[in-house]
Design a protein around this motif. Structure first.
Motif, short mmCIF file in Angstrom:
data_model
loop_
_atom_site.label_atom_id
_atom_site.label_comp_id
_atom_site.label_asym_id
_atom_site.label_seq_id
_atom_site.Cartn_x
_atom_site.Cartn_y
_atom_site.Cartn_z
N TYR A 76 0.85 -1.19 0.00
CA TYR A 76 0.00 0.00 0.00
C TYR A 76 0.88 1.24 0.00
CZ TYR A 76 0.97 -0.54 5.00
OH TYR A 76 1.60 -0.72 6.20
N GLU A 114 1.34 5.42 -1.99
CA GLU A 114 0.94 6.44 -2.96
C GLU A 114 1.92 6.48 -4.11
OE1 GLU A 114 0.19 10.81 -2.29
OE2 GLU A 114 -0.89 9.94 -0.58
N LYS A 115 1.37 6.63 -5.31
CA LYS A 115 2.22 6.78 -6.49
C LYS A 115 1.57 7.81 -7.39
CE LYS A 115 4.64 4.25 -10.02
NZ LYS A 115 4.99 2.98 -10.59
N ASP A 116 2.35 8.81 -7.75
CA ASP A 116 1.85 9.91 -8.59
C ASP A 116 0.62 10.57 -7.96
OD1 ASP A 116 3.88 9.34 -10.44
OD2 ASP A 116 2.61 7.88 -11.47
N GLU A 125 -1.68 9.28 -6.19
CA GLU A 125 -2.85 8.40 -6.13
C GLU A 125 -2.60 7.26 -5.14
OE1 GLU A 125 -5.10 5.48 -9.26
OE2 GLU A 125 -4.26 7.35 -10.03
N LYS A 126 -3.59 7.01 -4.26
CA LYS A 126 -3.46 5.91 -3.30
C LYS A 126 -3.56 4.58 -4.03
CE LYS A 126 -5.08 8.25 0.81
NZ LYS A 126 -4.02 8.13 1.76
N ILE A 127 -2.67 3.66 -3.63
CA ILE A 127 -2.61 2.34 -4.26
C ILE A 127 -2.62 1.27 -3.17
CG2 ILE A 127 -1.16 0.77 -5.60
CD1 ILE A 127 0.00 3.17 -7.02
N LYS A 128 -3.38 0.20 -3.43
CA LYS A 128 -3.37 -0.97 -2.55
C LYS A 128 -3.29 -2.21 -3.44
CE LYS A 128 -7.09 -0.14 0.24
NZ LYS A 128 -7.95 -0.32 1.41
N THR A 129 -2.41 -3.13 -3.06
CA THR A 129 -2.36 -4.40 -3.78
C THR A 129 -3.36 -5.36 -3.15
OG1 THR A 129 -0.69 -5.42 -2.36
CG2 THR A 129 0.12 -4.08 -4.21
N GLN A 150 8.12 -3.37 -9.20
CA GLN A 150 7.19 -2.25 -9.30
C GLN A 150 6.54 -1.90 -7.97
OE1 GLN A 150 4.43 -2.43 -12.58
NE2 GLN A 150 5.87 -3.63 -13.80
N VAL A 151 6.51 -2.84 -7.01
CA VAL A 151 5.90 -2.54 -5.71
C VAL A 151 6.93 -2.08 -4.67
CG1 VAL A 151 3.94 -4.09 -6.10
CG2 VAL A 151 5.95 -4.93 -4.87
N LEU A 189 6.19 1.02 -2.73
CA LEU A 189 5.08 0.96 -1.77
C LEU A 189 5.58 0.41 -0.44
CD1 LEU A 189 2.37 -0.72 -4.05
CD2 LEU A 189 2.67 1.72 -3.60
#
Length: 139
Positions: free
Chosen positions: A51, A53-55, A57-61, A85-86, A89
């Protein structure tokens, strides 16, 4: 009550993100559970998630759950493959196991950008380069 429960410290156990191989095009990584104890771990369960943030934007796998079974003393076991890529995070691994009839659990957290060359070490038992998190003491 929580204060009445014994404090089960997780020692001589680690999670390692290990570089398995590298080509000019890519590096290949795996996540391992390292058991440096003199005793086997029983009924091992590991959940993993990423989990952050990228660019902006919040991201969760997805949450992955792994039923490992038993892990012999002084050994290691592969948990999962991990994609570079993760690495930007937070990567969290929640470990639960039984030892001597008691349950132990611990959360291992690789913070964003912690899986880099400057944090690499030689991982015990595997003898490969990786980033290791755990409370290791001399037996």
């Amino acid at each position: 009550m929580k204060k009445d429960l014994p404090e089960n410290l997780v020692e001589n156990i680690a999670i390692a993100i290990v570089m398995e191989s590298a080509t000019p095009e890519a590096k290949f990584w795996k996540v391992y559970l390292i058991n440096l104890k003199n005793d086997a771990l029983e009924t091992v369960l590991v959940s993993s998630k990423g989990y952050g943030e990228k660019d902006g934007e919040k991201i969760k796998t997805s949450i992955l759950r792994h039923s490992i079974g038993n892990v012999p003393a002084k050994s290691f076991i592969e948990i999962e493959l991990i994609d570079e890529q993760v690495f930007g995070l937070t990567n969290e691994y929640w470990l639960s196991y039984y030892l001597g009839g008691q349950i132990f659990d611990k959360k291992f957290i690789f913070v964003p950008e912690s899986i880099v060359d400057t944090n690499m070490t030689r991982v015990p038992l595997l003898n490969k380069p990786g980033v290791l998190i755990g409370h290791l003491i001399n037996n």
